[in-house]
Design a protein around this motif. Structure first.
Motif, PDB file in Angstrom:
ATOM      1  N   VAL A  25      25.667   3.785 -22.292  1.00 12.39           N
ATOM      2  CA  VAL A  25      24.979   5.082 -22.194  1.00 12.39           C
ATOM      3  C   VAL A  25      25.715   6.133 -23.022  1.00 12.39           C
ATOM      4  O   VAL A  25      25.103   6.903 -23.765  1.00 12.39           O
ATOM      5  N   ILE A  26      27.035   6.158 -22.923  1.00 15.25           N
ATOM      6  CA  ILE A  26      27.825   7.115 -23.706  1.00 15.25           C
ATOM      7  C   ILE A  26      27.660   6.838 -25.199  1.00 15.25           C
ATOM      8  O   ILE A  26      27.467   7.756 -25.997  1.00 15.25           O
ATOM      9  N   GLY A  27      27.713   5.576 -25.581  1.00 15.62           N
ATOM     10  CA  GLY A  27      27.542   5.211 -26.992  1.00 15.62           C
ATOM     11  C   GLY A  27      26.167   5.602 -27.511  1.00 15.62           C
ATOM     12  O   GLY A  27      26.033   6.081 -28.634  1.00 15.62           O
ATOM     13  N   PHE A  28      25.145   5.402 -26.695  1.00 14.42           N
ATOM     14  CA  PHE A  28      23.789   5.780 -27.104  1.00 14.42           C
ATOM     15  C   PHE A  28      23.702   7.286 -27.314  1.00 14.42           C
ATOM     16  O   PHE A  28      23.092   7.747 -28.289  1.00 14.42           O
ATOM     17  N   GLY A  29      24.325   8.059 -26.427  1.00 17.05           N
ATOM     18  CA  GLY A  29      24.319   9.509 -26.579  1.00 17.05           C
ATOM     19  C   GLY A  29      25.036   9.959 -27.839  1.00 17.05           C
ATOM     20  O   GLY A  29      24.562  10.827 -28.562  1.00 17.05           O
ATOM     21  N   VAL A  30      26.182   9.347 -28.126  1.00 22.72           N
ATOM     22  CA  VAL A  30      26.938   9.699 -29.328  1.00 22.72           C
ATOM     23  C   VAL A  30      26.146   9.339 -30.576  1.00 22.72           C
ATOM     24  O   VAL A  30      26.078  10.121 -31.532  1.00 22.72           O
ATOM     25  N   MET A  31      25.537   8.155 -30.585  1.00 19.47           N
ATOM     26  CA  MET A  31      24.764   7.745 -31.760  1.00 19.47           C
ATOM     27  C   MET A  31      23.545   8.648 -31.964  1.00 19.47           C
ATOM     28  O   MET A  31      23.184   8.965 -33.095  1.00 19.47           O
ATOM     29  N   THR A  32      22.925   9.081 -30.872  1.00 19.32           N
ATOM     30  CA  THR A  32      21.787   9.993 -30.982  1.00 19.32           C
ATOM     31  C   THR A  32      22.226  11.326 -31.576  1.00 19.32           C
ATOM     32  O   THR A  32      21.549  11.884 -32.445  1.00 19.32           O
TER      33      THR A  32
END
Length: 49
Positions: A25-32
Protein backbone atom coordinates in the motif's frame (compact mmCIF):
# COMPACT_ATOMS: atom_id res chain seq x y z
CA UNK A 1 -24.71 5.93 7.99
CA UNK A 2 -21.66 6.28 5.67
CA UNK A 3 -19.40 6.44 8.72
CA UNK A 4 -20.82 3.15 9.98
CA UNK A 5 -20.25 1.54 6.58
CA UNK A 6 -16.64 2.77 6.49
CA UNK A 7 -16.01 1.49 10.01
CA UNK A 8 -17.44 -1.90 9.09
CA UNK A 9 -15.38 -2.04 5.90
CA UNK A 10 -12.22 -0.99 7.75
CA UNK A 11 -12.76 -3.60 10.46
CA UNK A 12 -12.74 -6.25 7.73
CA UNK A 13 -9.89 -5.02 5.52
CA UNK A 14 -7.86 -2.98 8.02
CA UNK A 15 -5.68 -5.90 9.16
CA UNK A 16 -4.57 -6.49 5.56
CA UNK A 17 -3.44 -2.88 5.18
CA UNK A 18 -1.65 -2.94 8.53
CA UNK A 19 -0.23 -6.43 8.08
CA UNK A 20 1.78 -7.99 5.27
CA UNK A 21 0.29 -5.73 2.59
CA UNK A 22 1.31 -2.50 4.34
CA UNK A 23 4.47 -2.20 2.24
CA UNK A 24 2.46 -2.75 -0.94
CA UNK A 25 0.00 0.00 0.00
CA UNK A 26 2.82 2.41 0.86
CA UNK A 27 4.66 1.54 -2.36
CA UNK A 28 1.51 2.08 -4.41
CA UNK A 29 1.04 5.50 -2.81
CA UNK A 30 4.64 6.50 -3.49
CA UNK A 31 4.46 5.32 -7.10
CA UNK A 32 1.20 7.22 -7.61
CA UNK A 33 2.78 10.39 -6.26
CA UNK A 34 5.84 9.98 -8.49
CA UNK A 35 3.65 9.36 -11.54
CA UNK A 36 1.66 12.51 -10.77
CA UNK A 37 4.83 14.58 -10.34
CA UNK A 38 6.34 13.30 -13.59
CA UNK A 39 3.14 13.58 -15.63
CA UNK A 40 1.94 16.99 -14.46
CA UNK A 41 5.13 18.55 -13.13
CA UNK A 42 3.47 18.96 -9.75
CA UNK A 43 0.89 21.38 -11.12
CA UNK A 44 -2.53 20.85 -12.60
CA UNK A 45 -3.04 22.19 -16.10
CA UNK A 46 -4.71 25.57 -16.31
CA UNK A 47 -8.24 25.42 -17.68
CA UNK A 48 -8.49 26.93 -21.13
CA UNK A 49 -11.21 29.55 -21.62
Amino acid sequence: MPVRAVRRWWSEVGPYFMGPYRDVVIGFGVMTLLYYRISYGGKLKEPSH
